[in-house]
Design a protein around this motif. Structure first.
Motif, PDB file in Angstrom:
ATOM      1  N   ASN A  30       0.792  -1.289   0.003  1.00 37.67           N
ATOM      2  CA  ASN A  30      -0.098   0.022   0.175  1.00 37.67           C
ATOM      3  C   ASN A  30       0.726   1.249   0.093  1.00 37.67           C
ATOM      4  N   TYR A  31       2.110   1.297   0.352  1.00 35.50           N
ATOM      5  CA  TYR A  31       2.847   2.426   0.588  1.00 35.50           C
ATOM      6  C   TYR A  31       4.192   2.366  -0.306  1.00 35.50           C
ATOM      7  N   ILE A  32       4.310   1.332  -1.132  1.00 31.06           N
ATOM      8  CA  ILE A  32       5.794   1.017  -1.788  1.00 31.06           C
ATOM      9  C   ILE A  32       7.127   1.148  -1.320  1.00 31.06           C
ATOM     10  N   GLY A  33       7.378   2.385  -0.736  1.00 27.47           N
ATOM     11  CA  GLY A  33       8.535   2.578  -0.332  1.00 27.47           C
ATOM     12  C   GLY A  33       8.925   4.151   0.105  1.00 27.47           C
ATOM     13  N   GLY A  34      10.094   4.428   0.319  1.00 22.77           N
ATOM     14  CA  GLY A  34      10.536   5.792   0.666  1.00 22.77           C
ATOM     15  C   GLY A  34       9.704   6.841   1.372  1.00 22.77           C
ATOM     16  N   ARG A  35       9.382   7.554   0.815  1.00 24.67           N
ATOM     17  CA  ARG A  35       8.378   8.744   1.526  1.00 24.67           C
ATOM     18  C   ARG A  35       7.304   7.939   1.975  1.00 24.67           C
ATOM     19  N   GLY A  36       6.625   7.029   1.291  1.00 23.74           N
ATOM     20  CA  GLY A  36       5.481   6.478   1.752  1.00 23.74           C
ATOM     21  C   GLY A  36       5.501   5.545   3.080  1.00 23.74           C
ATOM     22  N   PHE A  37       6.680   5.097   3.017  1.00 18.94           N
ATOM     23  CA  PHE A  37       7.154   3.972   4.233  1.00 18.94           C
ATOM     24  C   PHE A  37       7.195   5.100   5.398  1.00 18.94           C
ATOM     25  N   ASN A  38       7.934   6.163   5.284  1.00 18.66           N
ATOM     26  CA  ASN A  38       8.103   7.212   6.385  1.00 18.66           C
ATOM     27  C   ASN A  38       6.758   7.725   6.901  1.00 18.66           C
ATOM     28  N   ALA A  63      14.921   4.257   1.875  1.00 14.87           N
ATOM     29  CA  ALA A  63      15.412   4.206   0.620  1.00 14.87           C
ATOM     30  C   ALA A  63      14.204   3.813  -0.250  1.00 14.87           C
ATOM     31  N   GLY A  64      14.323   3.809  -1.516  1.00 14.29           N
ATOM     32  CA  GLY A  64      13.324   3.221  -2.508  1.00 14.29           C
ATOM     33  C   GLY A  64      13.544   1.817  -2.935  1.00 14.29           C
ATOM     34  N   PRO A  65      12.238   1.160  -3.434  1.00 18.21           N
ATOM     35  CA  PRO A  65      12.550  -0.280  -3.609  1.00 18.21           C
ATOM     36  C   PRO A  65      13.342  -0.642  -5.100  1.00 18.21           C
ATOM     37  N   ILE A 494       1.028  14.395  -7.511  1.00 18.64           N
ATOM     38  CA  ILE A 494       0.925  13.089  -7.610  1.00 18.64           C
ATOM     39  C   ILE A 494       2.471  12.503  -8.503  1.00 18.64           C
ATOM     40  N   ASP A 495       2.750  13.174  -9.504  1.00 13.29           N
ATOM     41  CA  ASP A 495       4.045  12.939 -10.119  1.00 13.29           C
ATOM     42  C   ASP A 495       5.130  13.112  -9.433  1.00 13.29           C
ATOM     43  N   GLY A 496       5.216  14.005  -8.441  1.00 16.42           N
ATOM     44  CA  GLY A 496       6.289  14.251  -7.425  1.00 16.42           C
ATOM     45  C   GLY A 496       6.169  13.169  -6.477  1.00 16.42           C
ATOM     46  N   MET A 497       5.069  12.782  -5.803  1.00 12.71           N
ATOM     47  CA  MET A 497       5.044  11.579  -4.896  1.00 12.71           C
ATOM     48  C   MET A 497       5.339  10.379  -5.349  1.00 12.71           C
ATOM     49  N   ILE A 498       5.185  10.109  -6.719  1.00 12.31           N
ATOM     50  CA  ILE A 498       5.618   8.709  -7.459  1.00 12.31           C
ATOM     51  C   ILE A 498       7.418   8.718  -7.487  1.00 12.31           C
ATOM     52  N   GLY A 499       7.847   9.923  -7.795  1.00 12.34           N
ATOM     53  CA  GLY A 499       9.348  10.048  -7.564  1.00 12.34           C
ATOM     54  C   GLY A 499       9.604   9.960  -6.122  1.00 12.34           C
ATOM     55  N   ASP A 500       8.898  10.086  -5.164  1.00 12.42           N
ATOM     56  CA  ASP A 500       9.365  10.173  -3.928  1.00 12.42           C
ATOM     57  C   ASP A 500       9.195   8.655  -3.111  1.00 12.42           C
ATOM     58  N   ILE A 501       8.143   7.939  -3.716  1.00 11.77           N
ATOM     59  CA  ILE A 501       7.958   6.840  -3.232  1.00 11.77           C
ATOM     60  C   ILE A 501       8.847   5.719  -3.913  1.00 11.77           C
ATOM     61  N   PHE A 502       9.532   6.019  -5.233  1.00 13.49           N
ATOM     62  CA  PHE A 502      10.252   4.987  -5.955  1.00 13.49           C
ATOM     63  C   PHE A 502      11.881   5.532  -5.362  1.00 13.49           C
ATOM     64  N   GLN A 503      11.948   6.713  -4.984  1.00 14.80           N
ATOM     65  CA  GLN A 503      13.139   7.200  -4.557  1.00 14.80           C
ATOM     66  C   GLN A 503      14.034   7.639  -5.862  1.00 14.80           C
ATOM     67  N   ILE A 504      13.217   7.926  -7.005  1.00 12.47           N
ATOM     68  CA  ILE A 504      14.149   8.332  -8.154  1.00 12.47           C
ATOM     69  C   ILE A 504      13.864   9.685  -8.245  1.00 12.47           C
ATOM     70  N   VAL A 539      -0.306   2.334  -8.675  1.00 16.09           N
ATOM     71  CA  VAL A 539       0.928   3.435  -8.057  1.00 16.09           C
ATOM     72  C   VAL A 539       0.144   4.828  -7.863  1.00 16.09           C
ATOM     73  N   MET A 540      -0.556   5.120  -8.984  1.00 16.46           N
ATOM     74  CA  MET A 540      -1.026   6.692  -8.689  1.00 16.46           C
ATOM     75  C   MET A 540      -2.228   6.805  -7.398  1.00 16.46           C
ATOM     76  N   MET A 541      -2.752   5.713  -7.157  1.00 18.05           N
ATOM     77  CA  MET A 541      -3.527   5.380  -5.968  1.00 18.05           C
ATOM     78  C   MET A 541      -2.734   5.507  -4.738  1.00 18.05           C
ATOM     79  N   VAL A 542      -1.725   4.533  -4.770  1.00 16.02           N
ATOM     80  CA  VAL A 542      -0.556   4.733  -3.584  1.00 16.02           C
ATOM     81  C   VAL A 542      -0.187   6.324  -3.337  1.00 16.02           C
ATOM     82  N   ALA A 543       0.089   7.078  -4.569  1.00 14.47           N
ATOM     83  CA  ALA A 543       0.673   8.320  -4.307  1.00 14.47           C
ATOM     84  C   ALA A 543      -0.197   9.074  -3.833  1.00 14.47           C
ATOM     85  N   GLU A 544      -1.415   8.909  -4.279  1.00 11.55           N
ATOM     86  CA  GLU A 544      -2.686   9.696  -3.560  1.00 11.55           C
ATOM     87  C   GLU A 544      -3.021   9.512  -2.156  1.00 11.55           C
TER      88      GLU A 544
END
Lengths: 637, 125
Positions: A30-38, A63-65, A494-504, A539-544
């Motif tokens: 549900n949170y993928i990684g990085g900022r999501g985990f935090n 870190a990201g996945p 959402i785009d920014g969050m996707i970067g932050d959860i993959f930590q790209i 993934v967009m749903m995770v970001a939101e």
């Protein structure tokens, strides 16, 4: 448990106990990684309203996945905690090689609780994790700390996250420095480390990161690097880096001087932007696994700072050490960069605090009596550099500015506050964003405060011709318009969050520019790496979900609609000169755009708090229950 | 004509992509420690990839200072972690060393293929 996701390292600094836990599947899914985990862990473990500098605060790093793999710029590490500057959830991220090393050592996330009885640093040597004394390092700058730790660990390649004296002295905007020259700047994460007596974290990972479908992953990663290298952004950005934006801002008429009192000319900015800096650049530099290489090594060869050398000089550094303070002598910015890195503080907040202070001095709100004899005159770079150390050491007037612009203004009184541009207690961007309506909105709704890295729409910084060429219409992203901006800012977030959860790094993704890596490419790499079958929509749903969860966290700390308005000269006065003279933020139109944003996000139009319906749709029913229990949620909505 | 890898350190940006491409080629996983190429960076102005050749079990006794440009480097500090005498640089499972064998047939090394800046080039030797 997903075997392609590392462990969580939990460190209780009060007891010295260190444990390793597997991250549970529900969290990963549900949170993928990085900022999501935090952010998810912060919601569970940090009680809103506690003192951010108390042992109760929890410091989270993830870190990201894709970290440690060959995926483009997968090197970023997110750091989160309750922010000493804003009192609400704060977050920042840092590049370089820490996250890859952490994943090679087998860890995904680190959680620091409590407070060490004496200064320590954490040494992660693959499986062996230990706290070591840092008593001999306390008081030392980042540079010396890094060299000393590498020497005593006999590991010249150990990669570190450290604080300098600013973090130790609880400067509210102290940052966490990655190795020598990278920083997780915003929200005072360095002060949280300081409050926990945690001087540094050193990691050496001699293991590997495995991916589930290696050949497929490799093919996707190669295509992704190829896409980055063949993007429209690459030719210029790989040479100039973020500093290249500076002169573009001057052309638009949004490069601020003297705390947003006037805008700079192209000639002025050419002295301190990439055009002025490039003579000192000695080579291009990349973070780990990034082919964009937007950073630089540099050496100063002339003037009073000859002999100074280092890395970096991003836009966000140069603007706050130069134009906003009326300083157009570029070598002083390089010297300043080394000082802020060594003392460990966020340049954005530093620059904003100084800009406000210089204007207070200009307007007679403070005098030499308040500043300890210093004349705060625009452009005096010796004073600027002097204040870096004074703030970090909390000396004299520096002690007051160490509290950040808005807190210092409240102490001073006499209307000082109206010269500080901030949102939720976090100072804002160095450029004059009042003419750029979507970006102003993005600063207002950014979860951490007025930060540009979450949701600022890049389209607004293109010329009408470029917008027509790229989006089919010059109206799309027209900086002067409010219409359509709510949707644009939401999507950009959402785009920014996707970067932050993959930590790209976002400068490799479509957050930065159309045609860069988008959610499709990132999710394909993710699926091949960790053996999942997520779709772009998932993934967009995770970001939101994460964006909304963070907002709910802030709502539990008392943040509502009223806090989404940016205060200070940038929104309360019109532009004084330049091509955009007279442009201003219309409070009514801003409010309408804000409400439209709430509607897009599924937040309540009157309060700005996420609605139960939206929370439940995102699988955050438990959050709705918490908000309702605390009276933050309007029932029947 | 045999081929060799020419390194132009001045073009290296320190991204380490060569390390990851190499480790993937060697062990199918990603990690600097399983790579036969290592990018060294003294965090001043010198960044240079070093390719690991075949080595013996003999411990290094050399202590050589190397001058690159104006900088004098303690070579031991720079290569300590990639030194074949160090366990960290051995393939842990079978303790066989990882070294460059000019992968590809005909030679088409992964590090050269992936290098984003042209710092690594395949040339006739």
């Amino acid at each position: 448990m997903n075997q392609y996701i590392g462990k969580m390292l939990r460190v209780d600094l009060s007891t010295g106990e260190i444990s390793k836990e597997a991250l549970d599947d529900e969290l990963v899914q549900n949170y993928i990684g990085g900022r999501g985990f935090n952010s998810r862990l912060a919601y569970n473990e940090i009680k809103p309203g506690i003192d951010p500098l108390s042992p109760e605060n929890v410091l989270l790093m993830a870190a990201g996945p894709l970290g440690g793999t060959i995926a483009p710029a997968s090197n970023r590490l997110s750091i989160a905690a309750l922010s000493p500057q804003t009192g609400i959830l704060g977050y920042a991220n840092v590049g370089d090689s820490f996250a890859p090393s952490l994943r090679w050592a087998g860890y995904e996330q680190m959680v620091f609780t409590g407070k060490s009885p004496e200064p320590v640093y954490l040494w992660i040597d693959d499986d062996k994790v230990e706290l070591r004394t840092a008593k001999h390092l306390w008081g030392k700058g980042v540079h010396e700390t890094v060299h000393q730790i590498r020497k005593e660990l006999e590991s010249p390649e150990a990669t570190l996250l450290s604080i300098g004296p600013a973090g130790e002295n609880l400067v509210r905007f102290a940052c966490v420095v990655g190795n020598l020259h990278r920083a997780a700047g915003r929200c005072g994460m360095g002060a949280v480390m300081g409050s926990k007596n945690l001087k540094s974290i050193a990691v050496r990972g001699t293991g590997t990161v495995k991916v589930a479908r290696p050949q497929e992953f490799m093919k996707l990663a190669k295509a992704a690097h190829h896409k980055v290298k063949n993007s429209v952004l690459y030719p210029e950005f790989s040479i100039k880096g973020t500093s290249g934006m500076f002169v573009g801002h001057a052309r638009m008429g949004i490069a601020s001087v003297w705390n947003h009192q006037r805008v700079a000319t192209v000639e002025e900015i050419s002295k301190v932007g990439y055009e002025g800096q490039s003579q000192y650049f000695t080579r291009s530099l990349a973070c780990y696994s990034c082919s964009m290489h937007c950073s630089h090594r540099w050496a100063i060869s002339d003037g009073p700072y000859a002999g100074e050398k280092g890395s970096g000089m991003e836009y966000g550094v140069s603007v706050f050490l130069t134009s906003i303070l009326g300083n157009f002598y570029v070598p002083s910015a390089f010297k300043g960069l080394n000082l802020v890195n060594d003392y460990g503080m966020d340049t954005t907040e530093f620059g904003c605090a100084l800009a406000a202070a210089f204007e207070w001095y200009q307007k007679g709100i403070i005098t030499k009596e308040d500043t300890g004899g210093m004349a705060l005159e625009w452009g005096n770079y010796e004073t600027i550099l002097d204040l870096i150390g004074k703030i970090a050491r909390r000396e004299g007037f520096g002690d007051l500015l160490a509290e950040g612009a808005i807190r210092a203004a409240k102490v001073i009184g006499k209307g000082a506050e109206k010269f500080v541009t901030d949102c939720k207690g976090l100072s804002t961007h160095g450029a004059d964003m009042r003419s750029v309506k979507g970006t102003i909105l993005s600063l207002g709704i950014c979860n951490k405060g007025a930060d540009v890295m979450d949701a600022a729409p890049a389209a607004e910084f293109l010329s009408p011709e470029e917008r027509k060429h790229m989006f089919g219409s010059a109206d799309y992203g027209d900086p002067s318009k409010y219409t359509g901006k709510a949707r644009l800012v939401f999507d950009k977030g959402i785009d920014g969050m996707i970067g932050d959860i993959f930590q790209i790094c976002k400068f490799n993704t479509s957050w930065a520019w159309p045609g860069m890596l988008d959610a499709n490419e990132l999710v394909d790499m993710y699926n091949a790496a960790v053996c999942t079958s997520m779709t772009k929509e998932d993934v967009m749903m995770v970001a939101e979900r994460i964006h909304t969860l963070e907002r709910a966290f802030q709502a539990r700390s008392g943040i509502t609609k009223k806090d989404d308005f940016i205060k200070g000269p940038m929104t309360e006065e019109p532009v004084a000169d330049g091509p955009l003279k007279g442009e201003h933020v219309d409070p009514e139109k801003y409010r309408e755009a804000l409400e439209e944003y709430y509607e897009v996000a599924g937040w309540d139009k009157e309060t700005g708090v996420p609605t139960r319906a939206k929370l439940e749709k995102l699988g955050l029913g438990f959050v709705a229950d918490d908000l309702e229990r605390e009276g933050k949620l309007l029932v029947f909505r | 004509m045999s081929k060799r890898i020419k390194i132009d350190g001045s073009l290296c940006v320190g991204c380490g992509i060569c390390e990851l491409a190499c480790s993937f080629n060697k062990v199918g996983e990603f990690g600097r420690s399983r790579s036969a190429i290592r990018v060294f960076d003294n965090e001043e102005n010198d960044i240079f990839p070093v390719i690991i050749g075949q080595f013996t079990d003999v411990e290094c006794t050399a202590k050589v200072d190397v001058v690159i440009g104006k900088h004098e480097l303690d070579w031991c500090t720079m290569c300590r972690e990639s030194c074949p005498a160090k366990a960290a640089f051995k393939e842990l499972k079978n303790t066989a060393g990882i070294y460059c064998n000019m992968c590809g047939n005909p030679p088409d090394p992964q590090c050269v293929q992936w290098c984003p800046t042209g710092a690594l080039m395949l040339v006739e030797s």
